[in-house]
Structure formats: structure tokens, C-alpha cells
Design a protein around this motif. Structure first.
Motif, mmCIF file in Angstrom:
data_model
loop_
_atom_site.group_PDB
_atom_site.id
_atom_site.type_symbol
_atom_site.label_atom_id
_atom_site.label_comp_id
_atom_site.label_asym_id
_atom_site.label_seq_id
_atom_site.Cartn_x
_atom_site.Cartn_y
_atom_site.Cartn_z
ATOM 1 N N GLN A 18 0.827 -1.210 0.000
ATOM 2 C CA GLN A 18 0.000 0.000 0.000
ATOM 3 C C GLN A 18 0.859 1.258 0.000
ATOM 4 O OE1 GLN A 18 -2.737 0.286 3.277
ATOM 5 N NE2 GLN A 18 -3.365 2.339 2.746
ATOM 6 N N GLU A 19 1.913 1.248 0.815
ATOM 7 C CA GLU A 19 2.795 2.419 0.915
ATOM 8 C C GLU A 19 3.818 2.485 -0.224
ATOM 9 O OE1 GLU A 19 2.612 4.910 3.202
ATOM 10 O OE2 GLU A 19 0.785 3.955 3.930
ATOM 11 N N GLU A 20 3.896 1.412 -1.029
ATOM 12 C CA GLU A 20 4.827 1.329 -2.148
ATOM 13 C C GLU A 20 6.273 1.560 -1.701
ATOM 14 O OE1 GLU A 20 3.292 4.051 -5.078
ATOM 15 O OE2 GLU A 20 1.660 2.691 -5.610
ATOM 16 N N VAL A 21 6.708 0.767 -0.723
ATOM 17 C CA VAL A 21 8.064 0.887 -0.188
ATOM 18 C C VAL A 21 8.818 -0.428 -0.347
ATOM 19 C CG1 VAL A 21 7.474 2.679 1.477
ATOM 20 C CG2 VAL A 21 7.293 0.290 2.155
ATOM 21 N N ASN A 22 10.136 -0.328 -0.302
ATOM 22 C CA ASN A 22 11.012 -1.501 -0.275
ATOM 23 C C ASN A 22 11.298 -1.827 1.182
ATOM 24 O OD1 ASN A 22 11.237 -1.474 -3.084
ATOM 25 N ND2 ASN A 22 13.038 -0.160 -3.017
ATOM 26 N N LEU A 23 11.160 -3.077 1.546
ATOM 27 C CA LEU A 23 11.434 -3.519 2.911
ATOM 28 C C LEU A 23 12.859 -4.046 2.970
ATOM 29 C CD1 LEU A 23 10.317 -4.093 5.765
ATOM 30 C CD2 LEU A 23 9.660 -6.356 4.916
ATOM 31 N N VAL A 24 13.659 -3.493 3.860
ATOM 32 C CA VAL A 24 15.043 -3.924 4.046
ATOM 33 C C VAL A 24 15.093 -4.776 5.309
ATOM 34 C CG1 VAL A 24 17.426 -3.184 4.416
ATOM 35 C CG2 VAL A 24 15.896 -1.809 2.984
ATOM 36 N N ILE A 25 15.653 -5.994 5.187
ATOM 37 C CA ILE A 25 15.792 -6.882 6.338
ATOM 38 C C ILE A 25 17.259 -7.259 6.470
ATOM 39 C CG2 ILE A 25 15.110 -9.062 7.416
ATOM 40 C CD1 ILE A 25 12.548 -8.956 5.749
ATOM 41 N N GLU A 26 17.800 -7.024 7.650
ATOM 42 C CA GLU A 26 19.163 -7.437 7.976
ATOM 43 C C GLU A 26 19.057 -8.583 8.966
ATOM 44 O OE1 GLU A 26 21.166 -3.957 9.395
ATOM 45 O OE2 GLU A 26 20.996 -2.950 7.460
ATOM 46 N N TYR A 27 19.855 -9.628 8.754
ATOM 47 C CA TYR A 27 19.762 -10.814 9.601
ATOM 48 C C TYR A 27 21.096 -11.550 9.605
ATOM 49 C CZ TYR A 27 19.400 -13.339 5.187
ATOM 50 O OH TYR A 27 19.656 -13.837 3.940
ATOM 51 N N ARG A 28 21.206 -12.549 10.464
ATOM 52 C CA ARG A 28 22.394 -13.409 10.500
ATOM 53 C C ARG A 28 21.992 -14.787 9.996
ATOM 54 N NH1 ARG A 28 27.001 -11.379 12.164
ATOM 55 N NH2 ARG A 28 26.891 -9.491 13.385
ATOM 56 N N ASP A 29 22.756 -15.303 9.043
ATOM 57 C CA ASP A 29 22.426 -16.606 8.473
ATOM 58 C C ASP A 29 22.951 -17.739 9.354
ATOM 59 O OD1 ASP A 29 25.145 -16.838 7.954
ATOM 60 O OD2 ASP A 29 24.937 -16.608 5.787
ATOM 61 N N ALA A 30 22.806 -18.982 8.883
ATOM 62 C CA ALA A 30 23.201 -20.161 9.664
ATOM 63 C C ALA A 30 24.694 -20.160 9.983
ATOM 64 C CB ALA A 30 22.821 -21.432 8.914
ATOM 65 N N ALA A 31 25.511 -19.532 9.152
ATOM 66 C CA ALA A 31 26.954 -19.444 9.383
ATOM 67 C C ALA A 31 27.316 -18.205 10.192
ATOM 68 C CB ALA A 31 27.691 -19.446 8.053
ATOM 69 N N ASN A 32 26.317 -17.519 10.738
ATOM 70 C CA ASN A 32 26.468 -16.316 11.546
ATOM 71 C C ASN A 32 27.043 -15.138 10.747
ATOM 72 O OD1 ASN A 32 25.913 -15.015 13.952
ATOM 73 N ND2 ASN A 32 27.994 -15.280 14.711
#
Length: 76
Positions: A18-32
Motif C-alpha cells: 500500500q505504501e509502495e516501499v522496499n522492505l530492508v531486512i538485515e539478519y544473521r544466516d546459519a553461518a552467523n
């Protein structure tokens, strides 16, 4: 930065569309290793997958303001 909490992944996806935005997600994978993914359009459906990783942080920017995304469904 403002905070916005969502109760379900579907609510988050609908809001971003609805807001027409890009969602940025930062995370740590299985290898940290620290990773970052930018989701928009149809790829927003993948948001819940990335938010299930350890220590995820999600945000988007609209009109020069950053909004921190809180995955409220994870605290239930």
C-alpha cells in the motif's frame, strides 16, 4: 526513526504494498554471517522467512523518514 508493529506477516506485506516501499531486512544466516535483503512487490511474501532468522532488523524509508518494523507475531 519511527516504530511500527505488525501482528501478522500478511499485514506487513499489505502495508508495504500500500505504501509502495522496499522492505530492508538485515539478519544473521546459519553461518552467523550478516546478510541484507531488499524486498519489494511479489518478493515481500518472503519477509516472514527472513524475519525468522536470528536477530533480524527490518525497516523501510518513506518521505525521508525511517520506519523500524517490529514483527509482533514473533513475541506471541
Amino acid at each position: 526513526m519511527k516504530r511500527i508493529t505488525f501482528t501478522t506477516p500478511d499485514e506487513l506485506v499489505a502495508h508495504c504494498l500500500q505504501e509502495e516501499v522496499n522492505l530492508v531486512i538485515e539478519y544473521r544466516d546459519a553461518a552467523n554471517k550478516q546478510r541484507q535483503v531488499i524486498l519489494s512487490g511479489d518478493r515481500l511474501q518472503e519477509a516472514a522467512t527472513y524475519l525468522d532468522y536470528d536477530k533480524p532488523e527490518a525497516y523501510y524509508r518513506k518521505d525521508g523518514i525511517f520506519f523500524e518494523v517490529i514483527a509482533g507475531w514473533k513475541s506471541i
